[in-house]
Design a protein around this motif. Sequence first.
Motif, PDB file in Angstrom:
ATOM      1  N   ASP A  68       0.840  -1.199   0.000  1.00 39.64           N
ATOM      2  CA  ASP A  68       0.000   0.000   0.000  1.00 39.64           C
ATOM      3  C   ASP A  68       0.878   1.253   0.000  1.00 39.64           C
ATOM      4  O   ASP A  68       2.113   1.171   0.000  1.00 39.64           O
ATOM      5  CB  ASP A  68      -0.977  -0.010   1.184  1.00 39.64           C
ATOM      6  N   ALA A  69       0.240   2.406  -0.021  1.00 39.85           N
ATOM      7  CA  ALA A  69       0.969   3.679  -0.107  1.00 39.85           C
ATOM      8  C   ALA A  69       1.841   3.929   1.121  1.00 39.85           C
ATOM      9  O   ALA A  69       2.851   4.626   1.044  1.00 39.85           O
ATOM     10  CB  ALA A  69      -0.014   4.832  -0.299  1.00 39.85           C
ATOM     11  N   ALA A  70       1.465   3.352   2.260  1.00 38.64           N
ATOM     12  CA  ALA A  70       2.251   3.544   3.483  1.00 38.64           C
ATOM     13  C   ALA A  70       3.467   2.617   3.541  1.00 38.64           C
ATOM     14  O   ALA A  70       4.307   2.754   4.419  1.00 38.64           O
ATOM     15  CB  ALA A  70       1.372   3.302   4.711  1.00 38.64           C
ATOM     16  N   GLY A  71       3.552   1.646   2.628  1.00 39.07           N
ATOM     17  CA  GLY A  71       4.697   0.736   2.602  1.00 39.07           C
ATOM     18  C   GLY A  71       4.438  -0.579   3.306  1.00 39.07           C
ATOM     19  O   GLY A  71       5.372  -1.356   3.496  1.00 39.07           O
ATOM     20  N   SER A  72       3.192  -0.862   3.677  1.00 37.79           N
ATOM     21  CA  SER A  72       2.867  -2.143   4.325  1.00 37.79           C
ATOM     22  C   SER A  72       2.725  -3.229   3.263  1.00 37.79           C
ATOM     23  O   SER A  72       2.199  -2.992   2.180  1.00 37.79           O
ATOM     24  CB  SER A  72       1.558  -2.025   5.108  1.00 37.79           C
ATOM     25  N   ILE A  73       3.180  -4.423   3.611  1.00 40.21           N
ATOM     26  CA  ILE A  73       3.135  -5.560   2.696  1.00 40.21           C
ATOM     27  C   ILE A  73       1.935  -6.428   3.065  1.00 40.21           C
ATOM     28  O   ILE A  73       1.698  -6.696   4.238  1.00 40.21           O
ATOM     29  CB  ILE A  73       4.442  -6.377   2.782  1.00 40.21           C
ATOM     30  N   PHE A  74       1.227  -6.902   2.052  1.00 44.57           N
ATOM     31  CA  PHE A  74       0.067  -7.756   2.266  1.00 44.57           C
ATOM     32  C   PHE A  74       0.204  -9.016   1.431  1.00 44.57           C
ATOM     33  O   PHE A  74       0.606  -8.970   0.271  1.00 44.57           O
ATOM     34  CB  PHE A  74      -1.229  -7.025   1.874  1.00 44.57           C
ATOM     35  N   TRP A  75      -0.129 -10.159   2.027  1.00 47.86           N
ATOM     36  CA  TRP A  75      -0.143 -11.447   1.339  1.00 47.86           C
ATOM     37  C   TRP A  75      -1.600 -11.901   1.290  1.00 47.86           C
ATOM     38  O   TRP A  75      -2.190 -12.193   2.318  1.00 47.86           O
ATOM     39  CB  TRP A  75       0.706 -12.464   2.103  1.00 47.86           C
ATOM     40  N   ASN A  76      -2.175 -11.947   0.106  1.00 48.75           N
ATOM     41  CA  ASN A  76      -3.586 -12.300  -0.088  1.00 48.75           C
ATOM     42  C   ASN A  76      -4.493 -11.482   0.824  1.00 48.75           C
ATOM     43  O   ASN A  76      -5.455 -11.983   1.388  1.00 48.75           O
ATOM     44  CB  ASN A  76      -3.815 -13.801   0.131  1.00 48.75           C
ATOM     45  N   GLY A  77      -4.159 -10.220   1.031  1.00 45.99           N
ATOM     46  CA  GLY A  77      -4.974  -9.315   1.831  1.00 45.99           C
ATOM     47  C   GLY A  77      -4.609  -9.244   3.300  1.00 45.99           C
ATOM     48  O   GLY A  77      -5.101  -8.386   4.018  1.00 45.99           O
ATOM     49  N   ALA A  78      -3.742 -10.134   3.797  1.00 44.18           N
ATOM     50  CA  ALA A  78      -3.354 -10.137   5.206  1.00 44.18           C
ATOM     51  C   ALA A  78      -2.010  -9.424   5.368  1.00 44.18           C
ATOM     52  O   ALA A  78      -1.070  -9.693   4.621  1.00 44.18           O
ATOM     53  CB  ALA A  78      -3.241 -11.569   5.728  1.00 44.18           C
ATOM     54  N   PRO A  79      -1.893  -8.515   6.335  1.00 47.31           N
ATOM     55  CA  PRO A  79      -0.619  -7.808   6.521  1.00 47.31           C
ATOM     56  C   PRO A  79       0.471  -8.746   7.042  1.00 47.31           C
ATOM     57  O   PRO A  79       0.229  -9.573   7.920  1.00 47.31           O
ATOM     58  CB  PRO A  79      -0.954  -6.724   7.548  1.00 47.31           C
ATOM     59  N   ILE A  80       1.660  -8.623   6.461  1.00 49.62           N
ATOM     60  CA  ILE A  80       2.811  -9.450   6.860  1.00 49.62           C
ATOM     61  C   ILE A  80       4.057  -8.568   6.854  1.00 49.62           C
ATOM     62  O   ILE A  80       4.039  -7.435   6.379  1.00 49.62           O
ATOM     63  CB  ILE A  80       3.013 -10.658   5.911  1.00 49.62           C
ATOM     64  N   ASN A  81       5.148  -9.126   7.374  1.00 52.95           N
ATOM     65  CA  ASN A  81       6.441  -8.441   7.300  1.00 52.95           C
ATOM     66  C   ASN A  81       7.332  -9.187   6.305  1.00 52.95           C
ATOM     67  O   ASN A  81       6.941 -10.200   5.735  1.00 52.95           O
ATOM     68  CB  ASN A  81       7.097  -8.336   8.682  1.00 52.95           C
ATOM     69  N   GLU A  82       8.564  -8.698   6.102  1.00 57.01           N
ATOM     70  CA  GLU A  82       9.448  -9.300   5.104  1.00 57.01           C
ATOM     71  C   GLU A  82       9.888 -10.710   5.482  1.00 57.01           C
ATOM     72  O   GLU A  82      10.082 -11.559   4.618  1.00 57.01           O
ATOM     73  CB  GLU A  82      10.675  -8.414   4.882  1.00 57.01           C
ATOM     74  N   VAL A  83      10.040 -10.975   6.773  1.00 57.62           N
ATOM     75  CA  VAL A  83      10.464 -12.316   7.208  1.00 57.62           C
ATOM     76  C   VAL A  83       9.370 -13.332   6.897  1.00 57.62           C
ATOM     77  O   VAL A  83       9.637 -14.417   6.365  1.00 57.62           O
ATOM     78  CB  VAL A  83      10.810 -12.310   8.715  1.00 57.62           C
TER      79      VAL A  83
END
Length: 141
Positions: A68-83
């Motif tokens: 998203d524009a804030a830089g959050s990562i989503f996997w199939n709609g669920a927020p996740i981190n790089e790890v």
Amino acid sequence: MAMSAGQDDGEPMMEMNTTPLIDVMLVLLIMFIITIPVQTHAVKVDLPQNANTPNNVIEPDKNKVTIDAAGSIFWNGAPINEVLLRQYLERTAVMNPEPELHFAPDPQARYEKVDQVLAVIKRANITKLGFVGNEQYRNDF
């Protein structure tokens, strides 16, 4: 050729012989190099945070990674981190057949964050990667 800088008239040399001083300095330098303690560097390691993640978050046919524009990562709609993204990608890479990965960054997302996620995807050896949503920009260029 004589290495002496003195004159031939029998007068003593007035310059100091620097060869022994250079030899002493070299010996001291070698001793300092030997006695320096070995530098130890800390290595940052990203450990898995939750190894018992459920398998139902990984779809067998296609998965979607969005930013998203804030830089959050989503996997199939669920927020996740790089790890966690790395763990999911490693699991999808060994699946047979490998599911497609659809990558859709927000147009306002920072390029640096998009580049970091693409580097994680590349390191996971994902072969089926598609950029989704770029067709809306086909007439802009």
